[in-house]
Write an enzyme that holds these catalytic residues in place. Structure first.
Site, short mmCIF file in Angstrom:
data_model
loop_
_atom_site.label_atom_id
_atom_site.label_comp_id
_atom_site.label_asym_id
_atom_site.label_seq_id
_atom_site.Cartn_x
_atom_site.Cartn_y
_atom_site.Cartn_z
N ASN A 103 52.68 43.33 31.99
CA ASN A 103 51.47 43.62 31.22
C ASN A 103 50.76 44.82 31.86
OD1 ASN A 103 49.14 43.56 29.67
ND2 ASN A 103 48.26 41.82 30.76
N HIS A 156 44.68 36.34 26.74
CA HIS A 156 44.62 36.69 28.15
C HIS A 156 43.19 36.48 28.65
CE1 HIS A 156 44.71 39.11 31.82
NE2 HIS A 156 46.03 38.99 31.79
N GLU A 206 41.28 38.18 30.41
CA GLU A 206 40.40 39.35 30.25
C GLU A 206 39.90 39.47 28.82
OE1 GLU A 206 42.81 41.48 33.88
OE2 GLU A 206 43.15 42.16 31.81
N GLY A 237 44.85 40.00 39.72
CA GLY A 237 44.36 41.26 40.26
C GLY A 237 43.56 41.12 41.54
N SER A 239 49.04 37.95 40.38
CA SER A 239 49.47 38.64 41.61
C SER A 239 50.92 38.35 41.96
CB SER A 239 48.54 38.29 42.78
OG SER A 239 47.22 38.70 42.51
N LYS A 265 48.20 46.40 30.83
CA LYS A 265 46.76 46.44 30.59
C LYS A 265 46.37 47.85 30.13
CE LYS A 265 46.21 42.63 33.79
NZ LYS A 265 45.38 41.94 34.80
N GLU A 295 48.02 31.45 33.89
CA GLU A 295 47.44 32.46 34.75
C GLU A 295 46.10 31.98 35.31
OE1 GLU A 295 48.91 36.78 33.77
OE2 GLU A 295 47.25 36.21 32.48
N GLY A 312 51.05 41.83 36.18
CA GLY A 312 50.15 42.96 35.97
C GLY A 312 50.52 44.14 36.84
N GLY A 313 49.83 44.29 37.97
CA GLY A 313 49.98 45.48 38.81
C GLY A 313 51.40 45.79 39.23
#
Length: 252
Positions: free
Chosen positions: A9, A95, A97, A173, A213, A11, A167, A234-235
């Site tokens: 993802n 999600h 967010e 994050g 993470s 983002k 999640e 994510g990252g």
């Protein structure tokens, strides 16, 4: 045996040239294995280009959100009809967010999940608790309520084809990761909830991802758990090498 599904993802990151370069590299190097599925969840402006680049490969392209209506006066929104027409195969729904910043609710997630199936898209439905909710021992009840509402009104076949991503909000994050045992405990509970509302057969087919993470250093331990069938990342999905390592882990 359930396959592993690794979804990156992005983002709100990258520009088109970066997105294209990423997919070019991943398409060339992604493992040719039926044990794992690789999905890139990209921002709306990149989807048409990435679908074209991934065509005929093992890489699937997903949207990060969508509206539940087919069309209408919804300025700034993107419909499932548009996504399907582009060749997108999956869509991330609910999600944390989206829930926190854009007023996504359990009700809209349910509407979007139905809309996804109405147009042949596979929903990746996100559920999870905040740190405050975990510390108040509300995790299981909260996640159960989110799962039940998201799946409300779906057929058993549709439920079996849904991907649920657990999640924990406190691990997204932040660099914090639920232990593999903590993550698996909740994923097992999710499967038991699905068993309760459908059947054991349906629950055993369901793909449940963990997100929060996830990185190459911890993915093997997470994927070794009994009820974790992949990761929503994510990252660590922003660099092709890192994403490919995660996908490779799904073949083990």
């Amino acid at each position: 045996m359930r396959k592993k599904v690794i979804a990156g993802n992005w983002k709100m990151n990258k520009v088109l040239s970066e997105a294209n370069s990423f997919v070019d590299e991943v398409v060339e190097k992604v493992p040719n294995s039926d044990q794992v599925e690789a999905i890139v969840c990209a921002p709306f402006p990149f989807l048409a280009s990435l679908v074209e680049k991934a065509n005929g490969s093992k890489v699937k392209i997903a949207a990060q959100n969508m509206h539940f209506e087919d069309n209408g006066a919804f300025t700034g929104e993107v419909s499932p009809v548009m996504l399907k027409d582009l060749g997108v195969t999956h869509v991330v729904l609910g999600h944390s967010e989206r829930r926190e910043y854009f007023a996504e609710s359990d009700e809209t997630v349910n509407k979007k999940t139905h809309a996804a199936f109405n147009h042949g898209l596979t929903p990746i439905v996100c559920v999870g608790e905040t740190l405050e909710q975990r510390e108040a021992n509300e995790t299981m009840n909260l996640v159960e309520a989110q799962v039940k509402k998201a799946l409300e009104g779906l057929s058993a076949d549709q439920v079996a084809k849904t991907i649920i991503a657990y999640e924990p909000v406190w691990a997204i994050g932040t660099g914090k990761t639920a232990t593999s045992e903590q993550a698996n405990e909740v994923c097992t509970h999710i499967r038991n909830v699905v068993k309760e509302v459908t059947s054991e057969e349906t629950a055993e087919q369901l793909i449940i991802q963990y997100g929060g993470s996830v990185k190459p250093a911890n993915v093997d331990e997470l994927l070794a758990q009994s009820d974790i069938d992949g990761a929503l990342v994510g990252g660590a999905s922003l660099e092709a090498d890192s994403f490919l390592q995660l996908v490779e882990a799904g073949t083990k």
